[in-house]
Design a protein around this motif. Sequence first.
Motif, PDB file in Angstrom:
ATOM      1  N   ALA A 193       0.699  -1.186  -0.072  1.00 53.07           N
ATOM      2  CA  ALA A 193      -0.004  -0.172  -0.085  1.00 53.07           C
ATOM      3  C   ALA A 193       0.686   1.176  -0.040  1.00 53.07           C
ATOM      4  CB  ALA A 193      -0.817   0.204   1.076  1.00 53.07           C
ATOM      5  N   HIS A 194       1.958   1.215   0.522  1.00 52.90           N
ATOM      6  CA  HIS A 194       3.071   2.448   0.481  1.00 52.90           C
ATOM      7  C   HIS A 194       4.311   1.520   0.520  1.00 52.90           C
ATOM      8  CE1 HIS A 194       3.779   1.343   4.691  1.00 52.90           C
ATOM      9  NE2 HIS A 194       2.375   1.407   5.026  1.00 52.90           N
ATOM     10  N   PRO A 195       5.295   2.913   0.266  1.00 51.16           N
ATOM     11  CA  PRO A 195       6.766   2.433   0.342  1.00 51.16           C
ATOM     12  C   PRO A 195       7.170   1.832   1.550  1.00 51.16           C
ATOM     13  CG  PRO A 195       6.395   4.388  -1.068  1.00 51.16           C
ATOM     14  CD  PRO A 195       4.911   4.154   0.011  1.00 51.16           C
ATOM     15  N   MET A 196       7.982   1.132   1.663  1.00 54.58           N
ATOM     16  CA  MET A 196       8.797   0.545   2.899  1.00 54.58           C
ATOM     17  C   MET A 196      10.071   1.229   2.951  1.00 54.58           C
ATOM     18  SD  MET A 196       8.492  -3.562   2.291  1.00 54.58           S
ATOM     19  CE  MET A 196       9.179  -3.657   0.632  1.00 54.58           C
ATOM     20  N   ASP A 197      10.287   1.679   4.198  1.00 55.85           N
ATOM     21  CA  ASP A 197      11.574   2.426   4.560  1.00 55.85           C
ATOM     22  C   ASP A 197      12.668   1.468   4.766  1.00 55.85           C
ATOM     23  OD1 ASP A 197      13.626   3.927   5.363  1.00 55.85           O
ATOM     24  OD2 ASP A 197      12.592   4.997   6.990  1.00 55.85           O
ATOM     25  N   THR A 198      13.579   1.083   3.909  1.00 52.84           N
ATOM     26  CA  THR A 198      14.612   0.222   3.904  1.00 52.84           C
ATOM     27  C   THR A 198      15.807   0.484   4.353  1.00 52.84           C
ATOM     28  OG1 THR A 198      13.351  -1.201   2.280  1.00 52.84           O
ATOM     29  CG2 THR A 198      15.468  -1.815   2.615  1.00 52.84           C
TER      30      THR A 198
END
Length: 500
Positions: A425-430
């Motif tokens: 649903a939204h970008p993952m902070d990696t």
Amino acid sequence: MALLAALLPSTGSTAREQAARVSAGYLCEPSSAAGESATAATAVNVGISATFPETGTPGEPIQPGALTVRVSLTKAAAGEVLGEDAATVEGSAALTTEVAQNDERARARWTGLSAAGAPVPDEGELELAHTGTVPPVTVRSPGDLTFTADRLDLTLRSAARNEQSDPGTLPDTTAGDDTPPGPDQRLVQLTCAPREGEDTRLASVSVPEGAAGEPDTPPSGSADAARGAEGGGGPEDRAPADGAQDGGTADGDADAPGIAVAPGQRGEAAVCPAEPPVGELDPERFPEPPPGSSEGTIGASLCAVPVGYATVRKQDGAVLINDPRRAEVGMMHLNLGQRTVSGVDYLESDSLGLLDFPDSASAFLTFGFQPVSARIAFETEPATVVNLVKAGRATTSVGYYQRLRLYDVRVNGVPLEVGDNCRSAHPMDTELTGAYPFMEGGLLKGEIDIPPFRGCGGEREDLDPLFTAAVSGPGNVLEIQQGPVLGAGTAPTVPDLPRR
């Protein structure tokens, strides 16, 4: 003696072999990653020779013999591709072969073929003989197994005569493809395909009826693979085992569950582009600089190959990321030192990195009993790479945002329609960190929280809750092995997968 030999068991005897020889015309075009090269298709003659067993057995490896690919260029073609002043040339090659049995197809990419340096003749054709070994193929069922040569990828490194040296002395071109071309050298990558109508069938191996065996490595997407390295194993045994990959094929083997192509020794990365990537660094990922430090810039195009795996905690398994044994391995393209910070006993280099991960295949026993396979596309934003040397200690961090998109989902082998927009649903902070000098490469580790999924199922049904329940959540570990950083014009080294 003859009567005694007739009574002895036949196990251990040598299988009869057949010689395969193909001669065909190919058309070669410059690779988009190869930089400046010939602009038109170049005609070459290709001769392929190898040995194959005459017969095989279901469940047992069918091993071709040593392979030789001879590439012949006319004087005019050699001058067009390598330059009129080329004196010597060496090369490497990868041959993609179609493997077929009954109604099934798989594609094996045979890499690691190399040709020693040879002088460019003043008259006649230039011939390069690329030789190497190839991995075996295992099938589950009886039926004739055919091998047909297809695409040929060539990397050629030529060197011009050195005007400073003796006119009769040829320059040294034995450094290999990892060495940047010098001022008198030229690196060319070509993608070649058979001319229309050419017969490139190599061999047909008879696999008669018999006791059906099982391949040592279950093909990707099969129910057996659901507990394999890509999809199973306990939480402390998530590192994929050797041989567990996307079938070892160029295009995956989701459509050929009965053919298992063993992996080659190592895949290949593309040549690093000449121009550095363009983009903005993320200042939120910068460390706090010491008082009195000064900023600067380097700005250079370099590349490295990252490979590894990500655990999926809810499935108690792992997914390969940029499998180093695939035919084509992705890389990270860097604008090295787009920002630098220096101070007393402090040196920081902040680089922009564009990640190019190929799609991965996964297979799990969802909820502990249902075999599910899918392909995963990694939609990554530009990464900020911080290499810091502080008080003599080097650390590296790589931070970026990414989404996951799922497609080609199959439940117990039956396709499940998920649509074109089934993604997180939204970008993952990696965020990945490691204690090593960035230029040398090393192990990066991190942990991600997989968001809920949206857009799965299209208009017919809402599958978002299913994928969210099966995959989303915290505690998913990433371990990535970064290879050494190499300059423009070279193919960066492909590292091994991290071990646990």
